[in-house]
Design a protein around this motif. Structure first.
Motif, PDB file in Angstrom:
ATOM      1  N   UNK A 257      28.118  77.408  52.632  1.00  0.00           N
ATOM      2  CA  UNK A 257      29.198  77.911  53.476  1.00  0.00           C
ATOM      3  C   UNK A 257      29.050  77.538  54.944  1.00  0.00           C
ATOM      4  N   UNK A 258      27.992  76.801  55.267  1.00  0.00           N
ATOM      5  CA  UNK A 258      27.871  76.270  56.611  1.00  0.00           C
ATOM      6  C   UNK A 258      27.049  77.091  57.582  1.00  0.00           C
ATOM      7  N   UNK A 259      26.211  77.985  57.067  1.00  0.00           N
ATOM      8  CA  UNK A 259      25.351  78.775  57.945  1.00  0.00           C
ATOM      9  C   UNK A 259      24.019  78.065  58.166  1.00  0.00           C
ATOM     10  N   UNK A 327      25.818  67.603  58.946  1.00  0.00           N
ATOM     11  CA  UNK A 327      27.245  67.308  58.791  1.00  0.00           C
ATOM     12  C   UNK A 327      27.440  66.012  58.010  1.00  0.00           C
ATOM     13  N   UNK A 328      26.551  65.042  58.212  1.00  0.00           N
ATOM     14  CA  UNK A 328      26.652  63.781  57.468  1.00  0.00           C
ATOM     15  C   UNK A 328      26.631  64.041  55.958  1.00  0.00           C
ATOM     16  N   UNK A 329      25.732  64.921  55.550  1.00  0.00           N
ATOM     17  CA  UNK A 329      25.646  65.260  54.126  1.00  0.00           C
ATOM     18  C   UNK A 329      26.953  65.840  53.620  1.00  0.00           C
ATOM     19  N   UNK A 334      32.234  64.559  50.649  1.00  0.00           N
ATOM     20  CA  UNK A 334      33.700  64.426  50.600  1.00  0.00           C
ATOM     21  C   UNK A 334      34.127  62.984  50.349  1.00  0.00           C
ATOM     22  N   UNK A 335      33.158  62.087  50.244  1.00  0.00           N
ATOM     23  CA  UNK A 335      33.475  60.680  50.024  1.00  0.00           C
ATOM     24  C   UNK A 335      33.793  59.929  51.294  1.00  0.00           C
ATOM     25  N   UNK A 361      32.622  72.328  61.513  1.00  0.00           N
ATOM     26  CA  UNK A 361      32.147  71.215  62.328  1.00  0.00           C
ATOM     27  C   UNK A 361      32.378  69.885  61.611  1.00  0.00           C
ATOM     28  N   UNK A 362      32.181  69.882  60.297  1.00  0.00           N
ATOM     29  CA  UNK A 362      32.462  68.682  59.502  1.00  0.00           C
ATOM     30  C   UNK A 362      33.949  68.360  59.507  1.00  0.00           C
TER      31      UNK A 362
END
Length: 463
Positions: A257-259, A327-329, A334-335, A361-362
């Motif tokens: 969830x981005x934490x 964020x790269x991951x 997402x392709x 952020x992504x």
């Protein structure tokens, strides 16, 4: 005395937020006192324990950076030790074989309920002095029961709940080994804590009723019981018992969830414990401050809003290169192909103070690497006729200007001055053409993130 704590989850489900708090408190207490923290997997519930749940526990501990000094130990690998202790207790007379069938026990309990009594085993196979035991039944595999004291009380000074006392007369002779020979939970826990030299047991208060049985069992083995600290439950945002809809999900879901783990740890540290009015502290400070005296005995309430606030705080402080990898991951999942330009770390530096989690952020970073198609309605709303000549001049000048936010910002001010426009008349359509949004950081900084050719191509495409 060297402090030795343990976290002992059952792998019948994922490591949820309540278990993570127990692990954190046990870990921090050992760290503060220069002791040892042990991880033990209590997997004797063979039917419900799964390898996936074990892995989820290990993954959750790793994500939270709660390193253990010993373990993980698995109870199923200690069966011979348990059998050895059971035989010792049988030999010493602190345990005995009980041949009562489950049907008999059910009938006894039902009769007790009808009489308004507490349903319990009646001790008929307990070998007390002068007592005549029933005739041994044929073909019944016995269970092994602990010969619990019948008089006095068992009491302890709980490190959270203060003095707790149980009358021994209220505790029946509980089963320590089933008829197939497998030991039970309360027995395994006692042997493990004894063998591993556990000095402090920090766990949920759903174990309070197990504690008097475990203390009596430890004393029967000649062992000194550890200190106990029972943590109250965690309630959801609405004051109800924590459930999946509140956040009682796998700890790794918080990663999904981005934490950031440091935000979750900081939040858990304040969930039922306090250090004055301090709300924000790193894990080193927490270990330095943590004690059992300031754990509240009342239920703690989960507050998602506060967790989000903490996460936003830690995102602002996080290293740009680290955020870029996280964020790269997410973008790759997402392709999306992340190119060298614009540099993902530069995007992180510009946007990290505007979001509350890594997924958002992504989302912000994504638009720099895709073939952006702003909505026609948004373009029509922002790209008004009077802005077109100014944007055309800006494109022409951007082809040769020094590629920095400061130079681009000066150029934008010059262009709007040439055309007698207010800043939003140029900045808003420029934002939409570049990133498909009307709200961004400073527009000159956004333009500067792009390679010159890509920025010019996106603007020209919509002019």
């Amino acid at each position: 005395m060297t402090v030795r704590t343990r976290f002992a989850p059952s792998p019948t489900g994922y490591l949820h937020i309540g278990g993570a708090r127990t692990a954190l408190f046990s870990w921090a207490y050992a760290k503060r006192h220069g002791g040892h923290f042990i991880l033990r997997i209590e997997d004797t519930d063979v039917e419900r324990s799964t390898p996936e749940a074990v892995q989820a526990i290990l993954d959750g501990m790793k994500w939270l950076n709660l390193d253990y000094d010993e373990g993980p130990f698995y109870q199923m690998q200690r069966m011979e030790r348990y059998k050895q202790v059971i035989q010792q207790m049988l030999d010493e007379g602190t345990a005995y074989r009980c041949y009562m069938s489950s049907e008999e026990l059910d009938a006894i309990r039902e009769a007790q309920r009808e009489r308004g009594e507490k349903p319990r085993y009646d001790g008929r196979w307990r070998p007390d002095a002068g007592k005549v035991l029933p005739q041994l039944p044929v073909g019944v595999a016995p269970v092994i029961r602990f010969k619990n004291p019948t008089e006095g009380v068992v009491a302890w000074k709980d490190q959270v709940k203060d003095y707790i006392e149980f009358a021994n007369a209220e505790l029946d002779d509980f089963i320590i080994a089933r008829s197939d020979g497998t030991p039970t939970y309360n027995f395994c826990v006692v042997v493990d804590d004894w063998d591993m030299g556990i000095t402090h047991v920090i766990r949920g208060d759903d174990h309070v009723n197990n504690t008097p049985r475990q203390i009596n069992l430890l004393r029967a083995l000649g062992a000194t019981p550890p200190h106990y600290a029972h943590l109250s439950m965690i309630l959801g945002d609405d004051g109800q018992k924590l459930s999946k809809r509140h956040g009682a999900v796998s700890v790794t879901q918080y990663d999904d969830d981005g934490y950031l783990p440091e935000a979750v740890l900081n939040y858990l540290g304040r969930l039922g414990w306090s250090h004055g009015d301090d709300e924000i502290f790193n894990i080193e400070q927490f270990c330095e401050w943590f004690d059992l005296d300031h754990i509240t005995p009342s239920a703690a309430q989960f507050n998602t809003e506060k967790l989000n606030w903490l996460n936003a705080h830690y995102l602002k402080l996080a290293d740009d290169a680290r955020l870029a990898e996280l964020v790269r991951t997410r973008l790759q999942a997402r392709g999306i192909v992340v190119t060298d330009a614009p540099a993902l770390a530069d995007i992180m530096a510009l946007y990290k103070g505007r979001v509350a989690n890594l997924n958002t952020l992504a989302d912000e970073a994504e638009v720099f690497y895709i073939d952006l198609q702003p909505s026609q309605a948004l373009l029509s709303e922002q790209l008004i006729p009077e802005a077109v000549p100014a944007l055309a001049e800006l494109v022409e000048e951007l082809a040769t200007v020094e590629w920095s936010a400061a130079s681009i910002g000066a150029l934008i001010k010059q262009v709007i001055g040439n055309h007698g426009l207010k800043m939003p008349k140029l900045a808003m359509p420029l934002r939409v053409m570049l990133v498909g949004q009307t709200h961004t950081p400073s527009v000159d900084a956004v333009v500067a993130l792009f390679p010159r050719e890509l920025a010019l191509a996106r603007i020209k495409k919509h002019l």
